[in-house]
Motif scaffolding. Structure first.
Motif, mmCIF file in Angstrom:
data_model
loop_
_atom_site.group_PDB
_atom_site.id
_atom_site.type_symbol
_atom_site.label_atom_id
_atom_site.label_comp_id
_atom_site.label_asym_id
_atom_site.label_seq_id
_atom_site.Cartn_x
_atom_site.Cartn_y
_atom_site.Cartn_z
ATOM 1 N N TRP A 72 43.569 105.155 64.874
ATOM 2 C CA TRP A 72 42.210 104.729 65.200
ATOM 3 C C TRP A 72 41.138 105.623 64.585
ATOM 4 O O TRP A 72 39.965 105.437 64.861
ATOM 5 C CB TRP A 72 42.033 104.721 66.724
ATOM 6 N N ARG A 73 41.536 106.564 63.738
ATOM 7 C CA ARG A 73 40.558 107.537 63.231
ATOM 8 C C ARG A 73 39.433 106.866 62.451
ATOM 9 O O ARG A 73 38.257 107.168 62.651
ATOM 10 C CB ARG A 73 41.259 108.573 62.347
ATOM 11 N N ARG A 74 39.772 105.960 61.555
ATOM 12 C CA ARG A 74 38.738 105.311 60.755
ATOM 13 C C ARG A 74 37.816 104.467 61.616
ATOM 14 O O ARG A 74 36.594 104.456 61.414
ATOM 15 C CB ARG A 74 39.381 104.446 59.683
ATOM 16 N N HIS A 75 38.383 103.778 62.595
ATOM 17 C CA HIS A 75 37.552 102.962 63.485
ATOM 18 C C HIS A 75 36.600 103.848 64.293
ATOM 19 O O HIS A 75 35.433 103.501 64.498
ATOM 20 C CB HIS A 75 38.443 102.134 64.418
ATOM 21 N N LEU A 76 37.107 104.994 64.749
ATOM 22 C CA LEU A 76 36.259 105.910 65.506
ATOM 23 C C LEU A 76 35.136 106.463 64.633
ATOM 24 O O LEU A 76 33.990 106.604 65.079
ATOM 25 C CB LEU A 76 37.103 107.056 66.068
ATOM 26 N N LEU A 77 35.452 106.776 63.373
ATOM 27 C CA LEU A 77 34.422 107.287 62.467
ATOM 28 C C LEU A 77 33.346 106.236 62.207
ATOM 29 O O LEU A 77 32.143 106.546 62.186
ATOM 30 C CB LEU A 77 35.062 107.730 61.147
ATOM 31 N N VAL A 78 33.769 104.998 62.000
ATOM 32 C CA VAL A 78 32.803 103.917 61.765
ATOM 33 C C VAL A 78 31.934 103.712 62.999
ATOM 34 O O VAL A 78 30.693 103.587 62.907
ATOM 35 C CB VAL A 78 33.524 102.616 61.381
ATOM 36 N N ALA A 79 32.564 103.689 64.182
ATOM 37 C CA ALA A 79 31.795 103.521 65.413
ATOM 38 C C ALA A 79 30.823 104.675 65.622
ATOM 39 O O ALA A 79 29.665 104.473 66.015
ATOM 40 C CB ALA A 79 32.754 103.411 66.607
ATOM 41 N N GLY A 80 31.273 105.889 65.342
ATOM 42 C CA GLY A 80 30.381 107.042 65.470
ATOM 43 C C GLY A 80 29.214 106.969 64.521
ATOM 44 O O GLY A 80 28.078 107.309 64.869
ATOM 45 N N GLY A 81 29.460 106.503 63.277
ATOM 46 C CA GLY A 81 28.371 106.357 62.325
ATOM 47 C C GLY A 81 27.353 105.319 62.760
ATOM 48 O O GLY A 81 26.142 105.516 62.611
ATOM 49 N N VAL A 82 27.838 104.205 63.323
ATOM 50 C CA VAL A 82 26.927 103.163 63.810
ATOM 51 C C VAL A 82 26.082 103.690 64.961
ATOM 52 O O VAL A 82 24.861 103.473 65.012
ATOM 53 C CB VAL A 82 27.726 101.917 64.232
ATOM 54 N N VAL A 83 26.721 104.387 65.904
ATOM 55 C CA VAL A 83 25.981 104.950 67.035
ATOM 56 C C VAL A 83 24.937 105.946 66.554
ATOM 57 O O VAL A 83 23.792 105.958 67.025
ATOM 58 C CB VAL A 83 26.955 105.608 68.033
ATOM 59 N N ALA A 84 25.309 106.805 65.592
ATOM 60 C CA ALA A 84 24.355 107.780 65.070
ATOM 61 C C ALA A 84 23.166 107.089 64.406
ATOM 62 O O ALA A 84 22.009 107.505 64.581
ATOM 63 C CB ALA A 84 25.057 108.710 64.076
ATOM 64 N N ALA A 85 23.426 106.017 63.640
ATOM 65 C CA ALA A 85 22.335 105.293 62.980
ATOM 66 C C ALA A 85 21.399 104.663 64.010
ATOM 67 O O ALA A 85 20.166 104.691 63.854
ATOM 68 C CB ALA A 85 22.916 104.225 62.051
ATOM 69 N N VAL A 86 21.962 104.110 65.074
ATOM 70 C CA VAL A 86 21.132 103.515 66.131
ATOM 71 C C VAL A 86 20.272 104.578 66.801
ATOM 72 O O VAL A 86 19.073 104.370 67.064
ATOM 73 C CB VAL A 86 22.020 102.790 67.165
ATOM 74 N N LEU A 87 20.855 105.725 67.089
ATOM 75 C CA LEU A 87 20.105 106.797 67.739
ATOM 76 C C LEU A 87 18.983 107.317 66.836
ATOM 77 O O LEU A 87 17.884 107.637 67.314
ATOM 78 C CB LEU A 87 21.057 107.931 68.119
ATOM 79 N N VAL A 88 19.260 107.413 65.534
ATOM 80 C CA VAL A 88 18.211 107.845 64.598
ATOM 81 C C VAL A 88 17.061 106.842 64.589
ATOM 82 O O VAL A 88 15.878 107.212 64.600
ATOM 83 C CB VAL A 88 18.802 108.030 63.186
ATOM 84 N N TYR A 89 17.414 105.547 64.588
ATOM 85 C CA TYR A 89 16.374 104.523 64.621
ATOM 86 C C TYR A 89 15.539 104.619 65.905
ATOM 87 O O TYR A 89 14.310 104.550 65.865
ATOM 88 C CB TYR A 89 17.016 103.132 64.520
ATOM 89 N N LEU A 90 16.204 104.796 67.039
ATOM 90 C CA LEU A 90 15.473 104.891 68.303
ATOM 91 C C LEU A 90 14.568 106.116 68.326
ATOM 92 O O LEU A 90 13.441 106.061 68.828
ATOM 93 C CB LEU A 90 16.470 104.953 69.468
ATOM 94 N N SER A 91 15.045 107.232 67.767
ATOM 95 C CA SER A 91 14.236 108.443 67.785
ATOM 96 C C SER A 91 13.003 108.336 66.905
ATOM 97 O O SER A 91 12.023 109.053 67.118
ATOM 98 C CB SER A 91 15.088 109.635 67.344
ATOM 99 N N HIS A 92 13.047 107.446 65.904
ATOM 100 C CA HIS A 92 11.881 107.236 65.053
ATOM 101 C C HIS A 92 10.984 106.110 65.571
ATOM 102 O O HIS A 92 9.914 105.870 65.006
ATOM 103 C CB HIS A 92 12.327 106.902 63.627
ATOM 104 N N THR A 93 11.439 105.422 66.615
ATOM 105 C CA THR A 93 10.676 104.283 67.127
ATOM 106 C C THR A 93 10.056 104.558 68.486
ATOM 107 O O THR A 93 8.910 104.174 68.748
ATOM 108 C CB THR A 93 11.589 103.047 67.218
ATOM 109 N N TYR A 94 10.787 105.243 69.355
ATOM 110 C CA TYR A 94 10.332 105.469 70.730
ATOM 111 C C TYR A 94 10.176 106.966 70.998
ATOM 112 O O TYR A 94 11.032 107.774 70.601
ATOM 113 C CB TYR A 94 11.320 104.876 71.728
#
Length: 387
Positions: A72-94
Protein backbone atom coordinates in the motif's frame (compact mmCIF):
# COMPACT_ATOMS: atom_id res chain seq x y z
CA UNK A 1 25.48 36.40 7.76
CA UNK A 2 23.94 37.70 4.52
CA UNK A 3 20.53 38.47 6.05
CA UNK A 4 18.76 35.48 4.53
CA UNK A 5 15.44 34.69 6.24
CA UNK A 6 14.88 31.69 8.46
CA UNK A 7 16.28 30.16 11.62
CA UNK A 8 19.88 30.92 10.69
CA UNK A 9 19.20 34.65 10.79
CA UNK A 10 17.62 34.30 14.24
CA UNK A 11 20.60 32.37 15.62
CA UNK A 12 23.18 34.75 14.15
CA UNK A 13 21.47 37.85 15.53
CA UNK A 14 21.03 36.20 18.92
CA UNK A 15 24.71 35.25 19.02
CA UNK A 16 25.76 38.78 18.08
CA UNK A 17 23.65 40.18 20.93
CA UNK A 18 24.68 37.34 23.32
CA UNK A 19 21.02 36.32 23.70
CA UNK A 20 21.61 32.67 24.61
CA UNK A 21 17.92 31.82 25.17
CA UNK A 22 16.78 32.89 21.72
CA UNK A 23 19.82 31.29 20.07
CA UNK A 24 19.21 28.03 21.93
CA UNK A 25 15.53 27.94 20.96
CA UNK A 26 16.23 28.51 17.27
CA UNK A 27 19.23 26.17 17.36
CA UNK A 28 17.09 23.43 18.87
CA UNK A 29 14.63 23.78 15.98
CA UNK A 30 17.51 23.47 13.50
CA UNK A 31 18.82 20.37 15.26
CA UNK A 32 15.38 18.72 15.23
CA UNK A 33 14.97 19.45 11.51
CA UNK A 34 18.47 18.14 10.77
CA UNK A 35 17.90 14.92 12.70
CA UNK A 36 14.53 14.30 11.00
CA UNK A 37 16.00 14.87 7.52
CA UNK A 38 19.03 12.71 8.33
CA UNK A 39 16.92 9.83 9.65
CA UNK A 40 14.48 9.99 6.70
CA UNK A 41 17.19 10.05 4.03
CA UNK A 42 19.25 7.38 5.81
CA UNK A 43 16.20 5.12 6.06
CA UNK A 44 15.45 5.71 2.37
CA UNK A 45 19.00 4.72 1.44
CA UNK A 46 18.81 1.59 3.59
CA UNK A 47 15.49 0.58 2.02
CA UNK A 48 16.89 1.09 -1.48
CA UNK A 49 19.95 -0.99 -0.62
CA UNK A 50 17.83 -3.87 0.71
CA UNK A 51 15.42 -3.78 -2.21
CA UNK A 52 12.33 -2.81 -0.22
CA UNK A 53 10.91 -0.30 -2.74
CA UNK A 54 10.91 -2.87 -5.53
CA UNK A 55 10.12 -5.95 -3.49
CA UNK A 56 6.89 -6.70 -5.35
CA UNK A 57 7.47 -8.98 -8.27
CA UNK A 58 11.24 -9.01 -7.83
CA UNK A 59 11.60 -12.00 -5.59
CA UNK A 60 13.69 -10.01 -3.11
CA UNK A 61 13.11 -9.91 0.60
CA UNK A 62 10.89 -6.98 1.61
CA UNK A 63 13.11 -6.09 4.58
CA UNK A 64 12.03 -4.66 7.87
CA UNK A 65 9.04 -2.76 6.47
CA UNK A 66 7.72 -5.54 4.23
CA UNK A 67 4.23 -6.98 4.07
CA UNK A 68 1.19 -4.71 3.81
CA UNK A 69 3.24 -1.52 3.92
CA UNK A 70 5.06 -2.32 0.67
CA UNK A 71 1.76 -3.23 -1.00
CA UNK A 72 0.00 0.00 0.00
CA UNK A 73 3.02 2.32 0.00
CA UNK A 74 2.28 3.98 -3.34
CA UNK A 75 -1.39 4.43 -2.49
CA UNK A 76 -0.46 6.00 0.85
CA UNK A 77 1.99 8.37 -0.86
CA UNK A 78 -0.63 9.43 -3.41
CA UNK A 79 -3.23 9.95 -0.68
CA UNK A 80 -0.75 11.95 1.39
CA UNK A 81 0.08 14.14 -1.60
CA UNK A 82 -3.61 14.83 -2.26
CA UNK A 83 -4.22 15.72 1.39
CA UNK A 84 -1.18 18.02 1.40
CA UNK A 85 -2.39 19.78 -1.77
CA UNK A 86 -5.84 20.31 -0.25
CA UNK A 87 -4.36 21.72 2.95
CA UNK A 88 -2.13 24.09 0.97
CA UNK A 89 -5.16 25.30 -0.97
CA UNK A 90 -7.15 25.85 2.24
CA UNK A 91 -4.28 27.75 3.85
CA UNK A 92 -4.18 30.13 0.89
CA UNK A 93 -7.96 30.57 0.86
CA UNK A 94 -9.13 30.72 4.47
CA UNK A 95 -7.58 32.63 7.35
CA UNK A 96 -8.44 29.96 9.92
CA UNK A 97 -6.42 27.39 7.96
CA UNK A 98 -3.38 29.67 7.70
CA UNK A 99 -3.20 30.63 11.37
CA UNK A 100 -0.57 28.91 13.46
CA UNK A 101 -2.19 26.83 16.23
CA UNK A 102 -1.60 28.00 19.80
CA UNK A 103 0.30 31.05 20.96
CA UNK A 104 3.81 29.67 20.52
CA UNK A 105 4.46 29.78 24.24
CA UNK A 106 6.61 26.63 24.14
CA UNK A 107 9.42 28.49 22.41
CA UNK A 108 9.29 31.28 24.97
CA UNK A 109 9.40 28.70 27.77
CA UNK A 110 12.46 27.01 26.21
CA UNK A 111 14.24 30.34 25.73
CA UNK A 112 13.44 31.39 29.30
CA UNK A 113 14.70 28.05 30.65
CA UNK A 114 17.91 28.39 28.64
CA UNK A 115 18.45 31.89 30.02
CA UNK A 116 17.86 30.59 33.55
CA UNK A 117 20.38 27.78 33.09
CA UNK A 118 22.84 30.24 31.59
CA UNK A 119 22.53 32.58 34.56
CA UNK A 120 22.95 29.69 36.99
CA UNK A 121 26.04 28.42 35.13
CA UNK A 122 27.60 31.87 35.09
CA UNK A 123 26.94 32.31 38.81
CA UNK A 124 28.05 28.88 40.02
CA UNK A 125 30.49 27.54 37.42
CA UNK A 126 32.34 30.71 36.49
CA UNK A 127 35.31 29.85 38.67
CA UNK A 128 35.88 26.49 37.03
CA UNK A 129 35.16 27.66 33.47
CA UNK A 130 37.32 30.76 33.84
CA UNK A 131 40.19 28.66 35.21
CA UNK A 132 39.96 26.27 32.26
CA UNK A 133 39.73 29.13 29.78
CA UNK A 134 42.69 30.97 31.28
CA UNK A 135 44.82 27.81 31.46
CA UNK A 136 44.38 27.02 27.77
CA UNK A 137 44.55 30.65 26.65
CA UNK A 138 47.62 31.61 28.69
CA UNK A 139 49.35 28.26 28.57
CA UNK A 140 48.89 27.33 24.90
CA UNK A 141 47.17 29.91 22.76
CA UNK A 142 48.87 33.18 23.73
CA UNK A 143 52.48 31.87 23.62
CA UNK A 144 51.99 30.17 20.25
CA UNK A 145 50.16 33.18 18.82
CA UNK A 146 52.91 35.53 20.00
CA UNK A 147 55.52 33.26 18.45
CA UNK A 148 53.79 33.34 15.07
CA UNK A 149 52.80 37.01 14.99
CA UNK A 150 55.98 38.48 16.53
CA UNK A 151 58.46 36.47 14.46
CA UNK A 152 59.55 37.78 11.04
CA UNK A 153 57.09 36.76 8.34
CA UNK A 154 59.81 35.28 6.17
CA UNK A 155 61.03 33.06 9.02
CA UNK A 156 57.53 31.76 9.78
CA UNK A 157 56.92 31.25 6.06
CA UNK A 158 60.17 29.31 5.69
CA UNK A 159 59.23 27.09 8.63
CA UNK A 160 55.81 26.37 7.10
CA UNK A 161 57.40 25.45 3.77
CA UNK A 162 59.96 23.25 5.55
CA UNK A 163 57.24 21.49 7.54
CA UNK A 164 55.31 20.89 4.32
CA UNK A 165 58.38 19.46 2.59
CA UNK A 166 59.35 17.22 5.51
CA UNK A 167 55.87 15.85 6.21
CA UNK A 168 54.37 15.81 2.74
CA UNK A 169 57.26 15.83 0.30
CA UNK A 170 58.35 18.25 -2.42
CA UNK A 171 54.90 18.85 -3.87
CA UNK A 172 53.45 19.72 -0.46
CA UNK A 173 56.40 22.05 0.17
CA UNK A 174 55.76 23.85 -3.13
CA UNK A 175 52.06 24.16 -2.30
CA UNK A 176 52.92 25.60 1.11
CA UNK A 177 55.33 28.08 -0.49
CA UNK A 178 52.70 29.30 -2.97
CA UNK A 179 50.12 29.67 -0.21
CA UNK A 180 52.55 31.59 2.01
CA UNK A 181 53.37 33.97 -0.85
CA UNK A 182 49.69 34.59 -1.54
CA UNK A 183 48.99 35.12 2.17
CA UNK A 184 51.65 37.81 2.22
CA UNK A 185 50.10 39.32 -0.89
CA UNK A 186 46.65 39.57 0.69
CA UNK A 187 47.99 41.82 3.45
CA UNK A 188 46.32 39.57 6.05
CA UNK A 189 49.49 37.94 7.38
CA UNK A 190 49.06 38.90 11.05
CA UNK A 191 45.42 37.85 11.17
CA UNK A 192 46.30 34.66 9.30
CA UNK A 193 48.91 33.76 11.91
CA UNK A 194 46.41 34.46 14.69
CA UNK A 195 43.94 32.12 13.00
CA UNK A 196 46.71 29.58 12.46
CA UNK A 197 47.52 29.63 16.18
CA UNK A 198 43.89 29.04 17.17
CA UNK A 199 43.53 26.31 14.54
CA UNK A 200 46.68 24.53 15.68
CA UNK A 201 45.69 24.61 19.37
CA UNK A 202 42.19 23.38 18.57
CA UNK A 203 43.59 20.58 16.39
CA UNK A 204 45.94 19.43 19.15
CA UNK A 205 42.97 19.24 21.54
CA UNK A 206 40.87 17.46 18.88
CA UNK A 207 43.55 14.82 18.32
CA UNK A 208 44.08 14.29 22.05
CA UNK A 209 40.36 13.72 22.52
CA UNK A 210 40.13 11.70 19.32
CA UNK A 211 42.95 9.33 20.27
CA UNK A 212 41.59 8.67 23.77
CA UNK A 213 37.98 8.04 22.73
CA UNK A 214 38.87 6.50 19.35
CA UNK A 215 41.17 3.88 20.90
CA UNK A 216 38.49 3.08 23.46
CA UNK A 217 35.90 2.63 20.70
CA UNK A 218 38.31 0.60 18.58
CA UNK A 219 39.11 -1.79 21.41
CA UNK A 220 35.60 -2.09 22.87
CA UNK A 221 32.65 -3.02 20.60
CA UNK A 222 30.27 -2.08 23.41
CA UNK A 223 31.76 1.42 23.68
CA UNK A 224 31.56 1.77 19.90
CA UNK A 225 27.86 0.83 19.87
CA UNK A 226 27.12 3.31 22.65
CA UNK A 227 29.20 6.27 21.43
CA UNK A 228 28.94 6.10 17.63
CA UNK A 229 25.22 7.07 17.41
CA UNK A 230 25.97 10.16 19.49
CA UNK A 231 28.85 11.07 17.18
CA UNK A 232 26.62 10.56 14.12
CA UNK A 233 23.99 12.87 15.62
CA UNK A 234 26.64 15.48 16.46
CA UNK A 235 27.83 15.54 12.85
CA UNK A 236 24.30 16.32 11.68
CA UNK A 237 24.04 19.55 13.66
CA UNK A 238 24.89 22.83 11.87
CA UNK A 239 28.24 24.29 13.01
CA UNK A 240 27.06 27.52 14.60
CA UNK A 241 24.66 25.64 16.88
CA UNK A 242 27.72 24.43 18.81
CA UNK A 243 28.47 27.99 19.86
CA UNK A 244 25.28 28.42 21.89
CA UNK A 245 26.05 26.33 25.01
CA UNK A 246 29.71 27.36 25.13
CA UNK A 247 28.77 31.01 24.78
CA UNK A 248 26.81 30.58 28.00
CA UNK A 249 29.73 28.92 29.79
CA UNK A 250 32.74 30.90 28.57
CA UNK A 251 31.36 34.15 27.19
CA UNK A 252 32.41 35.78 23.91
CA UNK A 253 36.11 34.88 23.75
CA UNK A 254 38.57 33.09 21.49
CA UNK A 255 38.41 30.11 23.81
CA UNK A 256 34.66 29.75 23.14
CA UNK A 257 35.33 29.41 19.42
CA UNK A 258 38.15 26.91 20.08
CA UNK A 259 35.96 24.71 22.29
CA UNK A 260 33.13 24.80 19.76
CA UNK A 261 35.58 23.85 17.00
CA UNK A 262 36.92 20.97 19.10
CA UNK A 263 33.42 19.61 19.73
CA UNK A 264 32.56 20.03 16.04
CA UNK A 265 35.71 18.29 14.75
CA UNK A 266 36.14 15.60 17.41
CA UNK A 267 33.42 13.16 16.19
CA UNK A 268 34.98 12.59 12.78
CA UNK A 269 38.48 12.08 14.23
CA UNK A 270 37.17 9.66 16.85
CA UNK A 271 35.46 7.51 14.23
CA UNK A 272 38.47 7.48 11.90
CA UNK A 273 40.85 6.49 14.70
CA UNK A 274 38.42 3.87 16.01
CA UNK A 275 38.18 2.30 12.55
CA UNK A 276 41.97 2.37 12.21
CA UNK A 277 42.52 0.66 15.57
CA UNK A 278 39.85 -1.93 14.78
CA UNK A 279 41.55 -2.68 11.45
CA UNK A 280 44.74 -3.87 13.19
CA UNK A 281 44.85 -7.66 12.73
CA UNK A 282 43.65 -9.52 15.79
CA UNK A 283 46.47 -12.04 15.41
CA UNK A 284 49.02 -9.25 15.84
CA UNK A 285 47.35 -8.05 19.03
CA UNK A 286 47.14 -11.60 20.37
CA UNK A 287 50.81 -12.16 19.58
CA UNK A 288 51.76 -9.02 21.50
CA UNK A 289 49.65 -10.12 24.46
CA UNK A 290 51.19 -13.60 24.38
CA UNK A 291 54.66 -11.99 24.44
CA UNK A 292 53.77 -10.36 27.77
CA UNK A 293 52.71 -6.88 26.62
CA UNK A 294 50.21 -5.11 28.85
CA UNK A 295 47.29 -3.04 27.61
CA UNK A 296 49.25 0.23 27.48
CA UNK A 297 52.09 -1.41 25.53
CA UNK A 298 49.66 -3.00 23.07
CA UNK A 299 48.03 0.37 22.42
CA UNK A 300 51.22 2.45 22.14
CA UNK A 301 53.53 -0.07 20.47
CA UNK A 302 51.13 -2.10 18.31
CA UNK A 303 47.73 -0.60 17.60
CA UNK A 304 48.60 3.10 17.27
CA UNK A 305 51.80 2.56 15.23
CA UNK A 306 49.90 0.25 12.87
CA UNK A 307 47.15 2.88 12.59
CA UNK A 308 49.45 5.67 11.42
CA UNK A 309 47.58 6.15 8.16
CA UNK A 310 44.30 6.53 10.07
CA UNK A 311 45.94 9.00 12.46
CA UNK A 312 47.25 11.05 9.52
CA UNK A 313 43.79 11.08 7.95
CA UNK A 314 42.28 12.08 11.30
CA UNK A 315 44.69 15.02 11.52
CA UNK A 316 43.70 16.06 8.01
CA UNK A 317 39.99 15.95 8.73
CA UNK A 318 40.40 17.53 12.16
CA UNK A 319 42.27 20.50 10.68
CA UNK A 320 39.71 21.04 7.94
CA UNK A 321 36.77 20.78 10.33
CA UNK A 322 38.40 23.17 12.81
CA UNK A 323 39.22 25.65 10.07
CA UNK A 324 35.62 25.51 8.84
CA UNK A 325 34.58 26.95 12.22
CA UNK A 326 36.77 30.05 11.84
CA UNK A 327 34.07 32.27 10.36
CA UNK A 328 31.45 30.92 12.76
CA UNK A 329 33.80 31.63 15.66
CA UNK A 330 34.07 35.22 14.48
CA UNK A 331 30.52 35.71 15.75
CA UNK A 332 31.60 35.17 19.37
CA UNK A 333 34.87 37.01 19.66
CA UNK A 334 37.31 34.68 17.91
CA UNK A 335 38.78 37.65 16.05
CA UNK A 336 41.35 37.46 13.24
CA UNK A 337 40.15 36.17 9.85
CA UNK A 338 36.76 35.01 11.10
CA UNK A 339 35.90 38.44 12.44
CA UNK A 340 37.15 40.09 9.23
CA UNK A 341 34.81 37.92 7.14
CA UNK A 342 31.84 38.62 9.44
CA UNK A 343 32.58 42.36 9.37
CA UNK A 344 32.85 42.26 5.59
CA UNK A 345 29.39 40.73 5.32
CA UNK A 346 27.76 43.12 7.79
CA UNK A 347 29.50 46.36 6.78
CA UNK A 348 29.64 47.32 3.14
CA UNK A 349 32.75 49.47 3.49
CA UNK A 350 34.70 46.44 4.77
CA UNK A 351 33.65 44.12 1.95
CA UNK A 352 37.10 44.16 0.37
CA UNK A 353 38.80 43.25 3.64
CA UNK A 354 36.26 40.48 4.21
CA UNK A 355 36.94 39.09 0.74
CA UNK A 356 40.70 39.13 1.40
CA UNK A 357 40.13 37.37 4.73
CA UNK A 358 38.01 34.73 3.01
CA UNK A 359 40.80 34.16 0.48
CA UNK A 360 43.30 33.85 3.33
CA UNK A 361 41.14 31.17 4.98
CA UNK A 362 41.01 29.26 1.70
CA UNK A 363 44.80 29.47 1.37
CA UNK A 364 45.30 28.16 4.90
CA UNK A 365 42.90 25.31 4.16
CA UNK A 366 44.68 24.41 0.91
CA UNK A 367 48.06 24.46 2.67
CA UNK A 368 46.87 22.32 5.59
CA UNK A 369 45.03 19.89 3.34
CA UNK A 370 47.97 19.51 0.97
CA UNK A 371 50.46 18.82 3.76
CA UNK A 372 48.31 16.40 5.74
CA UNK A 373 47.01 14.49 2.71
CA UNK A 374 50.54 14.05 1.38
CA UNK A 375 51.67 12.92 4.82
CA UNK A 376 48.80 10.40 4.94
CA UNK A 377 49.72 9.03 1.51
CA UNK A 378 53.38 8.70 2.46
CA UNK A 379 52.44 6.94 5.71
CA UNK A 380 50.19 4.52 3.85
CA UNK A 381 52.95 3.78 1.32
CA UNK A 382 55.49 3.15 4.09
CA UNK A 383 53.12 0.81 5.91
CA UNK A 384 52.44 -1.03 2.64
CA UNK A 385 56.14 -1.60 2.01
CA UNK A 386 56.65 -2.85 5.56
CA UNK A 387 53.84 -5.37 5.22
Amino acid sequence: LIDAPGLGKTVVKALQSLDVGTAFNAGLAIVVMAIVLDRVTTAACERSATGVPSAEGSGRAPGRLGGPFVKWRRHLLVAGGVVAAVLVYLSHTYVWAAEFPGEGSTGSTIASAADTVTTWAQDHLSGMTNALRDAVTNGLLNPFQSLLTDSPWWLVGAVLVAVGAVLGGRRAGVTAGVCVALLVGTGMWSDSMTTLASTAVATVLVMALGVVVGVWMGRSPMADRLIRPTLDAAQVMPPFVYLVPFLALFGATRFTAIVAAVVYAAPVTMKIIADGVRAVPETTVEAAAAAGSNTWQIITKVQLPMSRSALALAVNQGLIYVLSMVVVGGLVGAGALGYDVVAGFSQGELYGKGLAAGLAIVLLGVMFDGITQAAARRTTAVNGRRH
